[in-house]
Design a protein around this motif. Sequence first.
Motif, mmCIF file in Angstrom:
data_model
loop_
_atom_site.group_PDB
_atom_site.id
_atom_site.type_symbol
_atom_site.label_atom_id
_atom_site.label_comp_id
_atom_site.label_asym_id
_atom_site.label_seq_id
_atom_site.Cartn_x
_atom_site.Cartn_y
_atom_site.Cartn_z
ATOM 1 N N UNK A 70 1.166 -3.084 7.257
ATOM 2 C CA UNK A 70 2.434 -3.567 6.725
ATOM 3 C C UNK A 70 2.327 -3.880 5.232
ATOM 4 N N UNK A 71 1.251 -4.554 4.842
ATOM 5 C CA UNK A 71 1.069 -4.907 3.438
ATOM 6 C C UNK A 71 0.912 -3.656 2.579
ATOM 7 N N UNK A 72 0.152 -2.679 3.062
ATOM 8 C CA UNK A 72 -0.058 -1.466 2.271
ATOM 9 C C UNK A 72 1.201 -0.624 2.161
ATOM 10 N N UNK B 224 3.318 -2.322 -0.421
ATOM 11 C CA UNK B 224 2.768 -2.067 -1.750
ATOM 12 C C UNK B 224 3.053 -0.635 -2.191
ATOM 13 N N UNK B 225 2.901 0.314 -1.292
ATOM 14 C CA UNK B 225 3.109 1.710 -1.683
ATOM 15 C C UNK B 225 4.570 2.000 -2.001
ATOM 16 N N UNK B 226 5.470 1.286 -1.371
ATOM 17 C CA UNK B 226 6.887 1.551 -1.634
ATOM 18 C C UNK B 226 7.443 0.779 -2.829
ATOM 19 N N UNK B 227 6.969 -0.437 -3.060
ATOM 20 C CA UNK B 227 7.614 -1.288 -4.055
ATOM 21 C C UNK B 227 6.737 -1.694 -5.233
ATOM 22 N N UNK B 228 5.414 -1.654 -5.102
ATOM 23 C CA UNK B 228 4.561 -2.183 -6.161
ATOM 24 C C UNK B 228 3.817 -1.110 -6.948
ATOM 25 N N UNK B 229 3.374 -0.062 -6.284
ATOM 26 C CA UNK B 229 2.563 0.947 -6.949
ATOM 27 C C UNK B 229 3.441 1.925 -7.720
ATOM 28 N N UNK B 230 2.974 2.329 -8.903
ATOM 29 C CA UNK B 230 3.750 3.244 -9.745
ATOM 30 C C UNK B 230 3.209 4.670 -9.680
ATOM 31 N N UNK C 89 0.647 7.650 -2.372
ATOM 32 C CA UNK C 89 0.314 8.529 -1.264
ATOM 33 C C UNK C 89 -0.939 8.039 -0.547
ATOM 34 N N UNK C 90 -1.959 7.652 -1.321
ATOM 35 C CA UNK C 90 -3.217 7.197 -0.726
ATOM 36 C C UNK C 90 -3.012 5.906 0.076
ATOM 37 N N UNK C 91 -2.247 4.966 -0.482
ATOM 38 C CA UNK C 91 -1.999 3.709 0.223
ATOM 39 C C UNK C 91 -1.187 3.954 1.489
ATOM 40 N N UNK C 92 -0.200 4.826 1.406
ATOM 41 C CA UNK C 92 0.619 5.115 2.581
ATOM 42 C C UNK C 92 -0.202 5.828 3.653
ATOM 43 N N UNK C 93 -1.055 6.756 3.265
ATOM 44 C CA UNK C 93 -1.886 7.467 4.242
ATOM 45 C C UNK C 93 -2.847 6.508 4.938
ATOM 46 N N UNK C 94 -3.467 5.627 4.179
ATOM 47 C CA UNK C 94 -4.373 4.646 4.759
ATOM 48 C C UNK C 94 -3.622 3.671 5.659
ATOM 49 N N UNK C 95 -2.415 3.294 5.251
ATOM 50 C CA UNK C 95 -1.601 2.381 6.059
ATOM 51 C C UNK C 95 -1.224 3.018 7.388
#
Length: 66
Positions: free
Chosen positions: A22-24, A27-33, A39-45
């Motif tokens: 949930x946290x990742x 972060x991938x949708x709202x914090x990372x630019x 993509x990496x954060x979403x894949x790991x999540x």
Amino acid sequence: MSRGMANMWISLFGMGLFFLAMVMIMASRYKLKSSVMKWAAAALAYACLAVGGLIMAYIVLSGPAN
């Protein structure tokens, strides 16, 4: 360690993976630019979500501990 206690620790690990996913995703949708980091954060999540789901399915389908 009894089977019930082992199941408790396994389920806590699964819930931790759900929380991490949930946290990742947030972060991938709202914090990372960077699109690569998004993509990496979403894949790991989603991997954490899948593993957490398999763990919870194991816990539920294994039945009650004696």
